[in-house]
Design an enzyme around this catalytic site. Structure first.
Site, PDB file in Angstrom:
ATOM      1  N   GLN A 137      -8.102 -12.619   8.283  1.00  0.00           N
ATOM      2  CA  GLN A 137      -8.623 -11.338   8.760  1.00  0.00           C
ATOM      3  C   GLN A 137      -9.945 -11.015   8.078  1.00  0.00           C
ATOM      4  O   GLN A 137      -9.981 -10.787   6.874  1.00  0.00           O
ATOM      5  CB  GLN A 137      -7.589 -10.248   8.446  1.00  0.00           C
ATOM      6  CG  GLN A 137      -7.999  -8.845   8.829  1.00  0.00           C
ATOM      7  CD  GLN A 137      -6.966  -7.830   8.366  1.00  0.00           C
ATOM      8  OE1 GLN A 137      -6.208  -8.079   7.438  1.00  0.00           O
ATOM      9  NE2 GLN A 137      -6.929  -6.680   9.017  1.00  0.00           N
ATOM     10  N   GLY A 138     -11.042 -10.976   8.838  1.00  0.00           N
ATOM     11  CA  GLY A 138     -12.353 -10.663   8.260  1.00  0.00           C
ATOM     12  C   GLY A 138     -12.722  -9.216   8.502  1.00  0.00           C
ATOM     13  O   GLY A 138     -13.398  -8.896   9.479  1.00  0.00           O
ATOM     14  N   TYR A 139     -12.265  -8.355   7.627  1.00  0.00           N
ATOM     15  CA  TYR A 139     -12.500  -6.921   7.797  1.00  0.00           C
ATOM     16  C   TYR A 139     -13.421  -6.373   6.690  1.00  0.00           C
ATOM     17  O   TYR A 139     -14.572  -6.074   6.914  1.00  0.00           O
ATOM     18  CB  TYR A 139     -11.154  -6.165   7.789  1.00  0.00           C
ATOM     19  CG  TYR A 139     -10.564  -5.902   9.155  1.00  0.00           C
ATOM     20  CD1 TYR A 139     -10.558  -6.880  10.138  1.00  0.00           C
ATOM     21  CD2 TYR A 139      -9.973  -4.664   9.456  1.00  0.00           C
ATOM     22  CE1 TYR A 139      -9.992  -6.648  11.388  1.00  0.00           C
ATOM     23  CE2 TYR A 139      -9.417  -4.424  10.703  1.00  0.00           C
ATOM     24  CZ  TYR A 139      -9.418  -5.408  11.666  1.00  0.00           C
ATOM     25  OH  TYR A 139      -8.863  -5.158  12.881  1.00  0.00           O
ATOM     26  N   SER A 140     -12.865  -6.253   5.470  1.00  0.00           N
ATOM     27  CA  SER A 140     -13.614  -5.609   4.383  1.00  0.00           C
ATOM     28  C   SER A 140     -14.875  -6.386   4.013  1.00  0.00           C
ATOM     29  O   SER A 140     -14.942  -7.606   4.179  1.00  0.00           O
ATOM     30  CB  SER A 140     -12.739  -5.507   3.133  1.00  0.00           C
ATOM     31  OG  SER A 140     -11.631  -4.691   3.367  1.00  0.00           O
ATOM     32  N   SER A 172      -7.614 -12.521   3.124  1.00  0.00           N
ATOM     33  CA  SER A 172      -6.402 -13.195   2.647  1.00  0.00           C
ATOM     34  C   SER A 172      -6.372 -14.632   3.123  1.00  0.00           C
ATOM     35  O   SER A 172      -6.482 -14.881   4.320  1.00  0.00           O
ATOM     36  CB  SER A 172      -5.153 -12.481   3.171  1.00  0.00           C
ATOM     37  OG  SER A 172      -5.177 -11.140   2.809  1.00  0.00           O
ATOM     38  N   GLU A 254      -1.083  -3.944  11.058  1.00  0.00           N
ATOM     39  CA  GLU A 254      -1.121  -4.450   9.690  1.00  0.00           C
ATOM     40  C   GLU A 254      -0.340  -3.543   8.747  1.00  0.00           C
ATOM     41  O   GLU A 254       0.451  -4.008   7.932  1.00  0.00           O
ATOM     42  CB  GLU A 254      -2.570  -4.579   9.207  1.00  0.00           C
ATOM     43  CG  GLU A 254      -2.640  -5.112   7.780  1.00  0.00           C
ATOM     44  CD  GLU A 254      -4.053  -5.211   7.228  1.00  0.00           C
ATOM     45  OE1 GLU A 254      -4.984  -4.712   7.875  1.00  0.00           O
ATOM     46  OE2 GLU A 254      -4.205  -5.777   6.137  1.00  0.00           O
ATOM     47  N   GLU A 390      -5.424   6.968  -0.304  1.00  0.00           N
ATOM     48  CA  GLU A 390      -6.289   8.117  -0.011  1.00  0.00           C
ATOM     49  C   GLU A 390      -6.707   8.113   1.463  1.00  0.00           C
ATOM     50  O   GLU A 390      -6.707   9.156   2.116  1.00  0.00           O
ATOM     51  CB  GLU A 390      -7.522   8.090  -0.916  1.00  0.00           C
ATOM     52  CG  GLU A 390      -7.233   8.435  -2.377  1.00  0.00           C
ATOM     53  CD  GLU A 390      -6.532   7.315  -3.148  1.00  0.00           C
ATOM     54  OE1 GLU A 390      -6.479   6.165  -2.646  1.00  0.00           O
ATOM     55  OE2 GLU A 390      -6.025   7.581  -4.254  1.00  0.00           O
TER      56      GLU A 390
END
Lengths: 407, 374
Positions: A137-140, A172, A254, A390
């Site tokens: 998963q290429g998110y952040s 990951s 997720e 948060e």
């Protein structure tokens, strides 16, 4: 399924039970031959492998049971949620190994079913079901954590292809994955409306990964670099600049999935096993069988009750959503609570073990004790990964409670 | 919200509209000034009786509808929203004692009257300032006609109004011993029974009751000891947890409305993240409490083996949640929340009284642990 009665479900349960018993590789039973710990994730590297875990996965996948509720034309089994749950329960009850662990099944597949073109579904879904392709998963990004939509990885039109440049972080298992589902920026003049969702083959020239070492000493995550990576035009899912909706939807899957793994100790951080029993073993009990340390007993009980209430909540949400369409903002409630209870459980586990819960490696500590230390450290990420606590509180406040943004 | 049957949905909707129209929070304010000390409005109770609410957990054979504990919990949740006071919980708990431990004759004598609301029931269990069913000392001694009861009970909910008291007494052994407990049916007008009305912060009805050689017949005893008492108490606890869930939900919603309307610093205060996160945390607590409460009531209906565990979970969760939300209701309303004119104080007072009744969070956490052998 209104026309699917209880007796049919009973018959199905029997069928599943018998099939599992007949097809489980004997090598995987207790005391069997060791298997590659990575095999459960499948992927290209296990092509042609005769590792018993892979044999098991292939047999289950042949029936579509690795993604039982997906339609048959994409490799699933086309089963109802009730039937899918029966398979899950029978696998757990019989002590069978999970046939396939897969970000493709848990996260990508559900959004492809919702948003992808027919061609994309036919290309990718069956390979996910069969465990042939391992996804990451290429998110952040370094500059886009909680504020994910500020991501900067560029995706430019290069004629035949998209050209990708940028860096992802907290990917990951990027070093072990075959493909990546990735959020990229296709328009720099807008924030949310400038994001697209693309599928990238990790073997493409210009892709580089570098593992990140965590405070727990483990390296499940990577930095991923894209340097002029060319991606075929038809690997963009949905419309150009329409990726944010898909991104959010995937995050719901997720969060739902992450939360399921917390708490029991099987997921990210923590140690499997009965916390109360561990405490009894390490602290001792009084003549009535109660933990000698009354304060610790109260706190462990509180955590057990928290986890119990959360499990009931997950069951209730599942029952309520039976007729509705997948997860919703309530996944933020579950994710928030699951993270906090799992972290508390890990804290209590090392506290109960005393100095034995502080070992880092080597002699003098049992494997469970060493896992407790590492698990406690790893669990600190539970309230960060998949949306920080948060951010989840923000989601609840805004989307569930309807509270406004500040001026 | 649990997935409800059609009859449960209808019952809940009927309860919701009756409570909102006939028993809003203002009704409790009126009761505060009422000198009768009953802690509820007898006219409202008659209406509840006519609507069949007192018979929801009573078998059809004895005049009830036998809809079950989850169904009655839905009614109590709606009543909790407006802090509607009634002896419904106490009466249903007394009915449970008869249903679970009564002979056919005892059931035939009392259950139809309880189901119609003509007879008000109550549980007399505790003898000190804390819930402690194990410490019962009130003595029951053999007499010529049956039994003589001597001792005192405290904090008997709806004890002033009760026509029928279910009294936990010790026939043998010492306080603290598990054996030697029996439940007795004692008419409210029995000779030697003295009641002292308690004026509590939450304005509900409660009494201290002394038993000075109260004579009851042989057939006043129910079959079952501490185990029966525990089962009866669990039904009362689960119902109270449902009521508390309703009260906490309303307290939260009222507070949320305030966060969306109160303007300070040129914007509604609900736009401040410090308040948003606290509101979100309360909502998480409410969701967890709801799951526990519904699971406990469903387990009682199913007579599940882990019902006791789930009831203690529900009472703890409902208590923690109502405690938190009632405090935050006052704080987030600021000065207006401290005034008697505002409802916040009523929810706060009710929260503490309901937490203490039938065991507070500490009691039930300990019980949950014990039930798991911890």
């Amino acid at each position: 399924m209104a026309d699917f009665g209880a007796s049919d479900l009973d018959a199905f349960r029997t069928e599943v039970r018998e099939w599992l018993a007949a097809n489980y590789p004997p090598e995987l039973r207790d005391g069997g031959a060791p298997t590659d710990p990575e095999a459960i994730w499948g992927g290209r590297r296990f092509e042609g492998s005769d590792d018993p875990q892979i044999v098991w996965m292939r047999r289950v996948a042949e029936r579509g049971w690795t993604a039982p509720s997906w339609p048959k034309e994409y490799g699933g089994a086309g089963l109802s949620r009730e039937q899918a749950r029966i398979i899950e329960k029978e696998l757990a009850a019989g002590g069978y190994r999970v046939p396939l662990a897969s970000f493709g099944v848990w996260m990508l597949g559900p959004v492809l079913l919702e948003y992808a073109s027919e061609e994309q579904k036919r290309e990718h879904l069956p390979k996910i079901v069969r465990g042939e392709i391992r996804w990451c998963q290429g998110y952040s990004e370094p500059g886009a954590g909680s504020d994910l939509a500020s991501l900067q990885t560029r995706c430019e039109d290069a004629g035949e292809h998209w050209k990708i440049n940028g860096q992802k972080v907290w990917t990951s298992y990027a070093d072990k994955a075959d493909w990546c589902f990735c959020l990229v920026r296709t328009d720099t003049s807008k924030k949310h409306e400038g994001i697209s969702f693309v599928l990238i083959d990790m073997s493409s020239p210009g892709v580089e990964t570098r593992p990140i070492r965590l405070i727990s000493g483990e390296s499940p995550f990577c930095e991923t670099f894209f340097n002029d990576v060319l991606v075929p035009k038809n690997n963009l899912v949905g419309r150009v600049n329409g990726g944010w909706d898909i991104a959010k939807r995937l995050l719901q899957y997720e969060r739902q999935n992450i939360s399921g793994g917390f708490g029991a100790g099987g997921g990210a951080g923590g140690v499997a096993g009965d916390l109360a029993q561990v405490a009894k073993d390490y602290v001792g009990t009084d003549e009535e069988g109660r933990l000698e340390d009354a304060d610790l007993r109260a706190r462990i009980t509180r955590n057990k009750m928290d986890v119990h209430a959360l499990q009931l909540t997950m069951a209730r949400i599942a029952a309520e959503q039976k007729a509705s369409n997948g997860p919703s903002a309530v996944t933020s409630i579950v994710k928030y609570a699951a993270a906090s209870f799992a972290q508390e459980r890990s804290e209590l586990m090392v506290e109960a073990m005393g100095s034995q819960g502080l070992g880092w490696s080597g002699e003098g500590f049992s494997p469970d004790e060493l896992r407790a230390t590492r698990g406690w450290l790893r669990s600190k990420g539970n309230s960060i990964e998949g949306g920080t606590s948060e951010v989840n509180l923000n989601v609840i406040a805004k989307r569930v409670l309807g509270l406004p943004d500040p001026k | 919200m649990a997935v409800l049957s059609e009859e449960q949905s209808m019952l809940r909707d009927a309860a919701k509209s009756w409570v909102q129209e006939q028993s809003p929070v203002g009704a409790l304010r009126k009761l505060r000034g009422d000198g009768a000390g009953l802690g509820f409005d007898p006219a409202a109770w008659r209406e509840m009786g006519q609507m069949g609410w007192a018979g929801v957990v009573i078998p059809e054979a004895h005049g009830g509808s036998e809809f079950g504990w989850l169904s009655l919990g839905l009614v109590l949740e709606e009543m909790g929203r407006t802090l509607a006071a009634s002896p419904l919980l106490a009466t249903s708990a007394a009915a449970a004692a008869l249903t679970l431990g009564g002979t056919d004759d005892q059931k035939a004598e009392w259950l139809p009257k309880l189901a119609g609301g003509e007879v008000i029931g109550a549980l007399a269990v505790d003898e000190g300032p804390h819930h402690a069913p194990g410490k019962i000392a009130l003595k029951a001694e053999r007499s010529a006609v049956g039994w003589t009861l001597t001792g005192a009970k405290t904090f008997v909910l709806d004890g002033m109004a009760a026509d029928l008291l279910v009294v936990a007494a010790r026939t043998s052994g010492q306080p603290g011993e598990a054996s030697g407990i029996t439940l007795f049916l004692v008419p409210g007008d029995a000779a030697g029974l003295k009641r002292q009305a308690l004026k509590l912060a939450d304005s509900r009805g409660a009494a201290n009751i002394s038993f000075e050689g109260v004579e009851v017949r042989q057939d006043a005893a129910l079959a079952g000891g501490l185990d029966l008492l525990d089962q009866v108490l669990d039904r009362a606890r689960a119902l109270l947890a449902a009521e508390m869930l309703g009260s906490a939900s309303q307290a939260f919603e009222t507070t949320l409305d305030y966060l969306k309307t109160r303007v300070q610093f040129g914007q509604v205060i609900g736009s401040f993240q410090a308040l948003q996160h606290r509101a979100a945390k309360m909502y998480v607590e409410l969701e967890l409490a709801r799951s526990a409460v519904e699971a406990a009531l469903a387990a009682l209906d199913a007579q599940a083996p882990n019902a006791a565990e789930l009831v203690s979970l529900a009472k703890t969760r409902a208590g923690e949640t109502f405690h938190l939300v009632s405090n935050e209701m006052v704080q987030m309303h600021g000065g207006i929340g401290m005034t008697d004119e505002h409802d916040a104080g009523l929810y706060l007072k009710r929260a503490r009284a309901a937490e203490a009744a039938f065991g507070g969070q500490a009691f039930h956490r300990d019980r949950y642990a014990r039930l798991q052998g911890f």
